[in-house]
Design a protein around this motif. Sequence first.
Motif, PDB file in Angstrom:
ATOM      1  N   TYR A 296       0.816  -1.210   0.000  1.00  9.85           N
ATOM      2  CA  TYR A 296       0.000   0.000   0.000  1.00  9.85           C
ATOM      3  C   TYR A 296       0.857   1.272   0.000  1.00  9.85           C
ATOM      4  CZ  TYR A 296      -4.500  -2.309   0.517  1.00  9.85           C
ATOM      5  OH  TYR A 296      -5.639  -3.064   0.284  1.00  9.85           O
ATOM      6  N   THR A 297       2.185   1.097  -0.105  1.00  4.24           N
ATOM      7  CA  THR A 297       3.090   2.247  -0.220  1.00  4.24           C
ATOM      8  C   THR A 297       3.405   2.564  -1.680  1.00  4.24           C
ATOM      9  OG1 THR A 297       4.094   1.756   1.932  1.00  4.24           O
ATOM     10  CG2 THR A 297       5.339   3.189   0.439  1.00  4.24           C
ATOM     11  N   HIS A 298       3.675   1.512  -2.470  1.00  6.62           N
ATOM     12  CA  HIS A 298       3.973   1.706  -3.889  1.00  6.62           C
ATOM     13  C   HIS A 298       3.766   0.375  -4.604  1.00  6.62           C
ATOM     14  CE1 HIS A 298       6.097   2.880  -7.583  1.00  6.62           C
ATOM     15  NE2 HIS A 298       6.003   4.133  -7.157  1.00  6.62           N
ATOM     16  N   VAL A 299       3.200   0.416  -5.810  1.00  8.72           N
ATOM     17  CA  VAL A 299       2.906  -0.830  -6.519  1.00  8.72           C
ATOM     18  C   VAL A 299       4.172  -1.608  -6.863  1.00  8.72           C
ATOM     19  CG1 VAL A 299       0.686  -0.094  -7.456  1.00  8.72           C
ATOM     20  CG2 VAL A 299       2.787   0.465  -8.689  1.00  8.72           C
ATOM     21  N   SER A 300       5.320  -0.930  -6.969  1.00  5.30           N
ATOM     22  CA  SER A 300       6.568  -1.625  -7.292  1.00  5.30           C
ATOM     23  C   SER A 300       7.054  -2.501  -6.140  1.00  5.30           C
ATOM     24  CB  SER A 300       7.661  -0.621  -7.669  1.00  5.30           C
ATOM     25  OG  SER A 300       8.021   0.182  -6.561  1.00  5.30           O
ATOM     26  N   TYR A 301       6.415  -2.410  -4.975  1.00  3.53           N
ATOM     27  CA  TYR A 301       6.810  -3.261  -3.851  1.00  3.53           C
ATOM     28  C   TYR A 301       6.629  -4.737  -4.188  1.00  3.53           C
ATOM     29  CZ  TYR A 301       7.401  -5.017   0.852  1.00  3.53           C
ATOM     30  OH  TYR A 301       7.853  -5.709   1.950  1.00  3.53           O
ATOM     31  N   ALA A 302       5.807  -5.025  -5.187  1.00  2.37           N
ATOM     32  CA  ALA A 302       5.630  -6.420  -5.610  1.00  2.37           C
ATOM     33  C   ALA A 302       6.966  -7.065  -5.966  1.00  2.37           C
ATOM     34  CB  ALA A 302       4.674  -6.487  -6.797  1.00  2.37           C
ATOM     35  N   LEU A 303       7.940  -6.260  -6.423  1.00  7.95           N
ATOM     36  CA  LEU A 303       9.262  -6.793  -6.765  1.00  7.95           C
ATOM     37  C   LEU A 303       9.989  -7.317  -5.527  1.00  7.95           C
ATOM     38  CD1 LEU A 303      10.409  -4.033  -9.290  1.00  7.95           C
ATOM     39  CD2 LEU A 303       9.519  -6.321  -9.816  1.00  7.95           C
ATOM     40  N   VAL A 304       9.783  -6.660  -4.390  1.00  8.73           N
ATOM     41  CA  VAL A 304      10.376  -7.138  -3.135  1.00  8.73           C
ATOM     42  C   VAL A 304       9.795  -8.504  -2.783  1.00  8.73           C
ATOM     43  CG1 VAL A 304      10.644  -6.667  -0.660  1.00  8.73           C
ATOM     44  CG2 VAL A 304      10.758  -4.791  -2.315  1.00  8.73           C
TER      45      VAL A 304
ATOM     46  N   PRO B 180      -8.669  -5.621  -2.038  1.00 12.10           N
ATOM     47  CA  PRO B 180      -9.537  -4.499  -2.404  1.00 12.10           C
ATOM     48  C   PRO B 180      -8.919  -3.547  -3.418  1.00 12.10           C
ATOM     49  CG  PRO B 180      -9.567  -4.848  -0.032  1.00 12.10           C
ATOM     50  CD  PRO B 180      -8.478  -5.713  -0.582  1.00 12.10           C
ATOM     51  N   TRP B 181      -7.581  -3.536  -3.508  1.00 11.85           N
ATOM     52  CA  TRP B 181      -6.905  -2.601  -4.413  1.00 11.85           C
ATOM     53  C   TRP B 181      -6.316  -3.307  -5.633  1.00 11.85           C
ATOM     54  CZ3 TRP B 181      -6.925   2.533  -2.656  1.00 11.85           C
ATOM     55  CH2 TRP B 181      -6.328   3.471  -3.503  1.00 11.85           C
ATOM     56  N   LEU B 182      -6.426  -4.635  -5.681  1.00  7.65           N
ATOM     57  CA  LEU B 182      -5.689  -5.393  -6.686  1.00  7.65           C
ATOM     58  C   LEU B 182      -6.100  -5.034  -8.111  1.00  7.65           C
ATOM     59  CD1 LEU B 182      -3.549  -7.544  -7.058  1.00  7.65           C
ATOM     60  CD2 LEU B 182      -5.328  -9.282  -6.946  1.00  7.65           C
ATOM     61  N   LEU B 183      -7.395  -5.004  -8.396  1.00  6.59           N
ATOM     62  CA  LEU B 183      -7.850  -4.668  -9.742  1.00  6.59           C
ATOM     63  C   LEU B 183      -7.463  -3.240 -10.114  1.00  6.59           C
ATOM     64  CD1 LEU B 183     -11.380  -6.347  -9.837  1.00  6.59           C
ATOM     65  CD2 LEU B 183      -9.248  -7.150 -10.884  1.00  6.59           C
ATOM     66  N   VAL B 184      -7.521  -2.342  -9.115  1.00  4.67           N
ATOM     67  CA  VAL B 184      -7.106  -0.960  -9.358  1.00  4.67           C
ATOM     68  C   VAL B 184      -5.629  -0.918  -9.703  1.00  4.67           C
ATOM     69  CG1 VAL B 184      -6.862   1.336  -8.336  1.00  4.67           C
ATOM     70  CG2 VAL B 184      -8.879  -0.046  -7.823  1.00  4.67           C
ATOM     71  N   ALA B 185      -4.804  -1.681  -8.958  1.00  2.85           N
ATOM     72  CA  ALA B 185      -3.361  -1.691  -9.202  1.00  2.85           C
ATOM     73  C   ALA B 185      -3.044  -2.214 -10.600  1.00  2.85           C
ATOM     74  CB  ALA B 185      -2.660  -2.534  -8.145  1.00  2.85           C
ATOM     75  N   VAL B 186      -3.760  -3.248 -11.032  1.00  2.00           N
ATOM     76  CA  VAL B 186      -3.539  -3.796 -12.375  1.00  2.00           C
ATOM     77  C   VAL B 186      -3.819  -2.741 -13.435  1.00  2.00           C
ATOM     78  CG1 VAL B 186      -4.356  -5.478 -14.063  1.00  2.00           C
ATOM     79  CG2 VAL B 186      -3.968  -6.174 -11.688  1.00  2.00           C
ATOM     80  N   SER B 187      -4.917  -2.013 -13.273  1.00  2.00           N
ATOM     81  CA  SER B 187      -5.248  -0.969 -14.239  1.00  2.00           C
ATOM     82  C   SER B 187      -4.258   0.186 -14.166  1.00  2.00           C
ATOM     83  CB  SER B 187      -6.667  -0.452 -13.995  1.00  2.00           C
ATOM     84  OG  SER B 187      -6.771   0.201 -12.749  1.00  2.00           O
ATOM     85  N   GLN B 188      -3.732   0.455 -12.964  1.00  2.00           N
ATOM     86  CA  GLN B 188      -2.782   1.555 -12.807  1.00  2.00           C
ATOM     87  C   GLN B 188      -1.459   1.268 -13.505  1.00  2.00           C
ATOM     88  OE1 GLN B 188      -2.744   1.809  -8.512  1.00  2.00           O
ATOM     89  NE2 GLN B 188      -4.040   3.632  -8.489  1.00  2.00           N
ATOM     90  N   ILE B 189      -0.978   0.027 -13.417  1.00  2.00           N
ATOM     91  CA  ILE B 189       0.326  -0.290 -14.002  1.00  2.00           C
ATOM     92  C   ILE B 189       0.224  -0.653 -15.482  1.00  2.00           C
ATOM     93  CG2 ILE B 189       1.269  -1.038 -11.800  1.00  2.00           C
ATOM     94  CD1 ILE B 189       0.877  -3.916 -12.660  1.00  2.00           C
ATOM     95  N   SER B 190      -0.995  -0.906 -15.975  1.00  2.00           N
ATOM     96  CA  SER B 190      -1.153  -1.284 -17.378  1.00  2.00           C
ATOM     97  C   SER B 190      -1.328  -0.070 -18.290  1.00  2.00           C
ATOM     98  CB  SER B 190      -2.356  -2.224 -17.560  1.00  2.00           C
ATOM     99  OG  SER B 190      -3.552  -1.581 -17.139  1.00  2.00           O
TER     100      SER B 190
END
Length: 234
Positions: A156-164, A215-225
Motif C-alpha cells: 500500500y506504499t507503492h505498486v513496485s513493492y511487488a518486486l520485493v 480491495p486494491w488489486l484490480l485498481v493496481a492492475v489498471s494503474q500499471i497497465s
Amino acid sequence: LHSLGGQSLWYDEGVAFGHSQRTLAEMIPRLQNNVHVPAYFGTLALYEDGVGHSEFGLRSYSVLWSLISVAAVFALGKRLFHPIVGIAAAVFVALNSFSIHYAQETRMYAMLAGVSALSMWAFVRWAQLAFQRHRNRQWLWAWAAVFAVFNIIGEYTHVSYALVMLAQGAMALLLLGMLAYRAFNSEDGTSWGQVGSAFLTYTVVNLVTLVAFAPWLLVAVSQISAQPNISAVV
C-alpha cells in the motif's frame, strides 16, 4: 536535514501535500484514478498534524523513513553476518545519493525503502528460524506475521513493492528446496515436518498479504497497465 526547507515544494510534492489534506474517503477515489496507493499519503496526513505544513515539516517525514532504512539495513547486515557488516551496509545506505535525495522529498520513496528493508530483516529472521531444528514454532509464526505486516504496508506504499515480494519468493523457494534436500538425505536432523512448517507459514503469509491487498488489486492492475487520464473532460 541540510537545507531541507530551503526550496518550495515542486509539483509532485504539492500533489502529495494536496492528497494529505483530504479525508481518507476523499483521498482514495483520487488515488485510484491515478497511479498511487494510500499508505504514504494517509500516514503523512497524520504526521503533519503534529509537525505542521511547512516544507521542512512535510519533508521531515521522508527523513524519518530514510533513517529507518539505515537502521533496518544495519540490523539486516548484523543478522546475516556480523555487526561490522551491518555498520558498513548502513554507511553505504546513509551516503547513497538516492537515499539522500529521496529523504529530502515529500514523496513515498523513502518510506518504500524503509519498509522494504524492514520486511527483508523480518524475512531473514523467519528463514533462520525455519532452518533451526530445535526452534519454537510460535516464534516461526510470529516472525512470519511480522514480515506479512511489513509486506501489506509495502504493497500500500507503492505498486513496485511487488518486486520485493517476488525476491522473497525466489529466496523462499531456495530455502524450501534446501530443507527438502536435507530432509530427503537425513542431513543435520532436518525433518519433513520442518519443511512442512516452513512451507505452511510462508504460504499463509502470502495469502494474508494478498487478501489484505485484494480491495486494491484490480485498481493496481489498471494503474500499471496504462497511465490514467486525470484531466477534466471539456
